[in-house]
Write a protein that holds these residues in place. Structure first.
Motif, short mmCIF file in Angstrom:
data_model
loop_
_atom_site.label_atom_id
_atom_site.label_comp_id
_atom_site.label_asym_id
_atom_site.label_seq_id
_atom_site.Cartn_x
_atom_site.Cartn_y
_atom_site.Cartn_z
N ASP A 548 13.79 -33.26 2.97
CA ASP A 548 14.43 -32.11 3.63
C ASP A 548 15.52 -32.57 4.61
O ASP A 548 15.53 -33.71 5.07
CB ASP A 548 13.41 -31.22 4.33
CG ASP A 548 12.63 -30.36 3.33
OD1 ASP A 548 13.09 -30.24 2.19
OD2 ASP A 548 11.57 -29.82 3.69
N SER A 582 12.29 -29.85 -0.38
CA SER A 582 10.98 -29.23 -0.65
C SER A 582 11.14 -27.87 -1.30
O SER A 582 10.40 -27.52 -2.23
CB SER A 582 10.16 -29.12 0.64
OG SER A 582 10.78 -28.22 1.55
N HIS A 583 12.09 -27.05 -0.82
CA HIS A 583 12.41 -25.76 -1.44
C HIS A 583 13.77 -25.32 -0.92
O HIS A 583 14.36 -25.98 -0.06
CB HIS A 583 11.32 -24.72 -1.17
CG HIS A 583 11.07 -24.43 0.27
ND1 HIS A 583 10.62 -25.37 1.17
CD2 HIS A 583 11.22 -23.28 0.99
CE1 HIS A 583 10.49 -24.82 2.36
NE2 HIS A 583 10.86 -23.55 2.29
N HIS A 588 15.32 -25.86 5.45
CA HIS A 588 14.94 -27.13 4.84
C HIS A 588 16.07 -27.74 4.01
O HIS A 588 16.21 -28.96 3.96
CB HIS A 588 13.71 -26.95 3.94
CG HIS A 588 12.46 -26.61 4.69
ND1 HIS A 588 11.41 -27.48 4.81
CD2 HIS A 588 12.10 -25.49 5.37
CE1 HIS A 588 10.44 -26.91 5.53
NE2 HIS A 588 10.85 -25.70 5.87
N SER A 610 15.10 -23.48 -7.50
CA SER A 610 15.39 -23.41 -6.06
C SER A 610 16.88 -23.24 -5.78
O SER A 610 17.26 -22.92 -4.65
CB SER A 610 14.89 -24.68 -5.36
OG SER A 610 15.54 -25.83 -5.88
N ASN A 645 8.51 -20.61 -0.57
CA ASN A 645 7.63 -21.53 0.15
C ASN A 645 6.51 -22.07 -0.73
O ASN A 645 6.17 -23.26 -0.67
CB ASN A 645 7.02 -20.82 1.36
CG ASN A 645 8.03 -20.49 2.44
OD1 ASN A 645 9.17 -20.94 2.37
ND2 ASN A 645 7.62 -19.70 3.42
N GLY A 648 6.99 -25.10 -2.96
CA GLY A 648 7.50 -26.29 -2.28
C GLY A 648 6.97 -27.58 -2.86
O GLY A 648 5.84 -27.67 -3.34
N GLY A 664 5.95 -29.45 3.26
CA GLY A 664 6.97 -28.40 3.23
C GLY A 664 6.51 -27.14 3.92
O GLY A 664 5.98 -27.18 5.04
#
Length: 787
Positions: A548, A582-583, A588, A610, A645, A648, A664
Motif C-alpha cells: 500500500d 491491498s485494494h 491505500h 480493483s 475492503n 483485500g 489491509g
C-alpha cells in the motif's frame, strides 16, 4: 566593542558560543522551566559582558537559555489539546498571499485581540484552508490584507513523522503558528474590511505582473520580484531542486545583499555629485544607511519572509558597525550578523536557510582570501572557485537537511547566479519600482525579465532530466555530519598539504551510510505515518516490498509524494522488487502514481477488479522466497468477486524468527473465513490491525487465532472516524498484545531478527522538544497502547 584585553564582545568566539548554545537547546527533547531559563539567561549575559576570559561560555549559556525561552513561548501560543476540532469564531486579517488550489484556498490568518474572537486564539496566527464542497461551489474572493469573521475548526500543529519526511511541527514552531484548521461554516463567513496594507500591495503587484507579462514565465518574475511562488508547480520545483537552484527563487538572501550593495553604490555616487552632502554626512555612514534602506525595501516587497529578515539583520549589523566606525573584518562582520540574528530570533536556527547562508559565507571567507588581483579574468577565477568551495563545503549540510545532492548544481549555478541575479532580478525590480510610480510603466521591464529568464530555462530543464542530476542519499547517523565537515576542511586545505585525498574517507558515513538492512533470514517492516491510510515497507537482506502507498486527495495531499517516496529515499530504496496494493480505495492506493513516478517497481499485485493499472492479480496461494523469508498470499481466493475492503490482499510474511500478517481493510467476515480456511496461516507474532482499528474488524476469534504479541495500527491523528476504536484496542489487549499506533508514535520500525522482535517508534527514536507527545509526559510513555 572589545575589552581591555582586546577580546571582541561580539566576536567570533561569542558568536560561536551563542549559536552553539541555542543549537544545543533546540536539539534536546525537553525544555527547562521558564524561571530557571530566565535566571540562566541573566547569568549568561552577565558572564558574556563582564567576564572576558569566559565570554564564549557566557554566550553559550545565554544562547541555550534564550532559545529555550523562545521555544517555550512559541509552544505556549499553540492551541490547547482540549480545543481540538472545537468550533471557534475568529476575527482577523489575512496576512499572507492566499494559495488558490483546485479544491481549496490556503492562507495565514492573524486573529484580532477583539472580544468577538475565541479567547484561545486571540492575537495568534493560524494556518487555515477554505475548502470547496461540490463542483458548483464558488471560490471565496479572499485577498491578502482583508479582515474577515470566520467560524473555524482548528487544532494544535501536528505533522507526520517518517524517515526522510519534513517536520511540520518544527516549521509551525519556527513560524509561531498557533493552530491549523479549516473554515467550518463558509456560509457564515463575513468580510469586515477590504484589502489594505503591505500584503494587499504585494498581491496587487503580483496580479499586474501576471497581466503585463502573460507568458508562463511570469510566475518566475513574480517569485523573484515579490517572493510569490504560488504559480510554481511540482514540475518547476523538481527542476529547481535537480539543479540546486531553489536558493535563488523567492527572493534569496543573496539577492537582498545585491540590492543593498546597489543602494550603497547609489549613495556614494550621489555623495560624489553633491559634495555638500558628503561634508555633512560621512560617506561610509551614508553608504551603510542606504544599503540598509535598500535591503529593508526589498524585504518588504517579499512580505518580510524569514530569509529576507535574516539577511536584513545581517546587513543592519554590518551597517551599524560602519556607522559607529568600528573596524571589522569580513569574519567579524559575519560573527556580528550571527549574533544579531540569534538574539532577535533564536528559532531561526530551525530553518535550513540559516545554516546554508551562514555556512556558505563562512566557507568562502575561510577558503577564498583576497589575492589583490583585479580584472575580468581574476573575477571569473574567483567566481568559479567560489562555486567549487560552496559545492564541497555545503554538500554535507545539504545532504543532512534535504537528503539529496544536486550533481548538476555546480554547472547550473555558474549560469543562473550571474544571469538571474544580475539581469533578471534587476529588470523585475525596475518594473516593480516603475509600476509603483505610474500604473502600466512596469510592463516592459517585466516582459523583458520574462524573456531573459526564458533564454536560460531550457538549459536547466535539460540538466534536470539527466539521470544523475539529483542524487538521493539514505538517512545517515548523527556522527556523519561532523565527520563530513572535518573531511571538507581537510579537502579544502592548501594544495601542498599531504594526504588530502584521504579526507574523502570521512565522507563515507554520509555518502554511503549503513542502511541497517536485515541479515539473511530476518525481516524488517516500516509502517509509515501516512495519516488515515496505510503504507508498509518490508525489507529483507536484498529485497524490498511496498504494501500500500497511503492516501491521496485529487489536487490535494498525496501521501505517496509527501511521505512514502521520501521514506523510500531515506531507506536507500531506489527500486522495489514488488508493490502490493491491498485494494483500490484511495487511502491505500492513492499514492501509487507518485511512487511509480519516483521509484522503479519490477511488478505490482492487486486484487482483480480493483482498477489498479499495470498490475497482476493478487490471489491466494501465491508464494515466493527472498533471502530466507517466505511470502504467501492468503486472500482473496481465486474467482473471489471484487468487494472493496473484503477483497483485500492479505499477505503473510514468515521468517525463521517470527511471522507478520498484513491484512489491509478486511472485515470480520473475512477474518473468520481465514481462521476457518487458514488456521496456521493466520498465526503471527505481529499483526497489522485491519481497517485502521475500525469497529467492523478485529473479530475476537481472529485475534485469538493469531496469538500476536504486537498489533500495529495505521491511523490519522484525531481522525473523524475515531480509529482505532477503544473496544478494538481492548480486545487486542485482552489477548496479550501491545498495540502500537502511528498516530501516536509516528512511523513504526519492526525488526524480526535473531535477537527477538523489537518495535521502535519514530517519535521515541528521534524525540523533539516540539513533539506533542514529548510535552505530555516522559518519552517512554504514550507512544503505544499497552495491556
Amino acid at each position: 566593542m572589545s575589552d581591555a584585553a582586546g577580546t571582541p564582545l561580539f566576536g567570533v568566539g561569542a558568536a560561536a558560543g551563542l549559536v552553539g548554545g541555542a543549537t544545543a537547546c533546540l536539539l534536546l527533547p525537553w525544555l527547562l522551566p521558564w524561571p530557571v531559563a530566565l535566571i540562566g539567561l541573566v547569568a549568561g549575559l552577565l558572564a558574556w559582558v563582564r567576564m572576558p576570559r569566559w565570554r564564549w561560555a557566557g554566550a553559550l549559556l545565554a544562547g541555550f537559555m534564550l532559545a529555550g525561552l523562545h521555544a517555550a513561548h512559541g509552544l505556549a501560543l499553540q492551541l490547547p489539546g482540549g480545543l481540538d476540532r472545537a468550533d471557534l469564531l475568529v476575527r482577523g486579517t489575512v496576512v499572507d498571499l492566499p494559495v488558490h488550489e483546485p479544491r481549496r484556498t490556503g492562507f495565514l490568518f492573524e486573529v484580532d485581540d477583539s472580544a468577538e474572537s475565541a479567547p484561545a486564539l486571540r492575537g495568534r496566527t493560524v494556518r487555515l484552508s477554505w475548502y470547496l464542497h461540490g463542483r458548483s461551489a464558488a471560490r471565496p474572493e479572499l485577498r491578502a490584507g482583508e479582515r474577515w469573521s470566520l467560524r473555524i475548526r482548528a487544532r494544535a500543529p501536528r505533522g507526520l513523522r517518517n524517515p526522510g519526511g519534513s517536520d511540520a511541527e518544527k516549521h509551525a514552531l519556527a513560524q509561531r503558528i498557533a493552530a491549523t484548521g479549516y473554515v467550518h461554516a463558509p456560509a457564515t463567513a463575513r468580510r469586515l474590511a477590504p484589502a489594505a496594507g503591505l500584503e494587499a500591495w504585494r498581491e496587487g503587484m503580483a496580479d499586474r505582473i501576471a497581466a503585463s507579462a502573460p507568458t508562463t514565465t511570469s510566475r518566475f518574475v513574480r517569485a523573484l520580484a515579490l517572493g510569490d511562488t504560488r504559480g510554481l508547480d511540482d514540475t518547476d520545483w523538481n527542476v529547481l531542486r535537480a539543479n540546486g537552484l531553489t536558493h535563488l527563487i523567492a527572493i534569496s538572501g543573496f539577492h537582498v545583499g545585491l540590492v543593498a550593495g546597489f543602494f550603497a553604490l547609489l549613495a556614494r555616487a550621489f555623495g560624489w555629485l553633491v559634495p555638500a552632502l558628503a561634508r555633512r554626512c560621512p560617506m561610509p555612514a551614508l553608504a551603510a544607511g542606504s544599503a540598509f534602506a535598500g535591503a529593508l525595501l526589498y524585504a518588504a516587497a517579499a512580505g518580510f519572509s524569514l530569509p529576507t529578515v535574516r539577511t536584513v539583520l545581517m546587513i543592519a549589523a554590518v551597517a551599524g558597525a560602519r556607522v559607529w566606525r568600528r573596524p571589522a573584518t569580513a569574519t567579524q562582520a559575519l560573527a556580528l550578523a550571527a549574533v544579531a540574528v540569534v538574539l532577535v530570533d533564536p528559532l531561526a536556527l530551525l530553518q535550513a536557510g540559516f545554516w546554508l547562508s551562514f555556512a556558505g559565507v563562512a566557507w568562502l571567507l575561510w577558503c577564498l582570501p583576497g589575492t589583490g588581483e583585479r580584472g575580468l579574468p581574476a573575477l571569473a577565477r574567483s567566481f568559479v572557485s567560489a562555486q567549487g568551495v560552496a559545492t564541497v563545503g555545503l554538500l554535507p549540510v545539504g545532504v543532512v537537511l534535504f537528503g539529496q545532492a544536486s550533481l548538476a548544481g555546480p554547472v547550473a549555478n555558474l549560469v543562473a547566479v550571474p544571469w538571474w541575479s544580475l539581469v533578471v532580478v534587476p529588470l523585475s525590480l525596475v518594473g516593480l519600482a516603475a509600476e509603483s510610480l505610474i500604473e502600466g510603466l512596469g510592463a516592459w521591464p517585466w516582459r523583458l525579465a520574462a524573456w531573459c529568464f526564458d533564454l536560460s530555462w531550457p538549459m536547466f530543464d535539460w540538466l534536470a532530466s539527466a539521470p544523475l542530476a539529483l542524487w538521493w542519499l539514505p538517512e545517515a547517523r548523527w556522527f556523519a555530519l561532523p565527520l563530513a565537515i572535518i573531511g571538507a576542511f581537510w579537502l579544502l586545505m592548501p594544495r601542498g598539504l599531504p594526504g588530502r585525498p584521504l579526507a574523502l574517507l570521512l565522507w563515507l558515513p554520509l555518502l554511503w551510510p549503513d542502511r541497517r538492512l536485515p541479515a539473511h533470514g530476518e525481516v524488517e517492516l516500516q509502517v509509515l505515518d501516512v495519516g488515515q491510510g496505510l503504507a508498509v515497507v518490508v525489507r529483507t537482506a536484498n529485497h524490498s516490498l511496498l504494501y500500500d502507498m497511503g492516501p491521496a486527495v485529487p489536487d490535494g495531499f498525496d501521501a505517496g509524494e509527501r511521505a512514502v517516496v521520501p521514506a523510500l529515499h531515506a531507506l536507500g530504496i531506489g527500486r522495489l522488487d514488488l508493490a502490493i496494493v491491498s485494494h483500490g480505495d484511495s487511502d491505500h492506493a492513492g499514492g501509487l502514481a507518485a511512487v511509480r513516478r519516483a521509484v522503479q517497481s519490477d511488478s505490482t499485485l492487486a486484487p482483480e477488479g480493483s482498477g489498479v493499472e499495470a498490475s497482476r492479480p493478487c490471489v491466494a496461494g501465491q508464494t515466493w522466497q527472498w533471502d530466507g523469508v517466505t511470502f504467501r498470499v492468503l486472500h482473496p481466493t481465486p474467482h473471489f468477486p471484487y468487494l472493496g475492503n473484503e477483497a483485500g490482499c492479505v499477505v503473510r510474511v514468515e521468517s525463521r524468527h517470527g511471522a507478520v500478517l498484513l491484512t489491509g481493510d478486511i472485515g470480520e467476515v473475512i477474518e473468520r473465513e481465514l481462521v476457518r480456511r487458514e488456521p496456521d496461516g493466520v498465526k503471527a507474532d505481529v499483526v497489522m490491525v485491519a481497517h485502521h482499528g475500525s469497529g467492523g474488524s478485529s473479530d475476537p476469534m481472529f485475534i485469538r487465532a493469531t496469538g500476536a504479541q504486537h498489533a500495529l495500527v495505521s491511523s490519522g491523528h484525531g481522525n473523524r472516524f475515531g480509529h482505532p476504536k477503544p473496544a478494538v484496542v481492548a480486545r487486542w489487549h485482552e489477548s496479550g498484545a501491545a498495540v502500537h499506533d502511528t498516530a501516536i508514535g509516528g512511523a513504526l520500525r519492526v525488526s524480526i531478527a535473531a535477537n527477538g522482535i523489537s518495535i521502535e517508534t519514530r517519535r521515541k527514536a528521534q524525540p523533539r522538544l516540539w513533539d506533542a507527545v514529548a510535552r505530555s509526559g516522559p518519552m517512554d510513555a504514550g507512544l503505544s497502547y499497552r495491556p
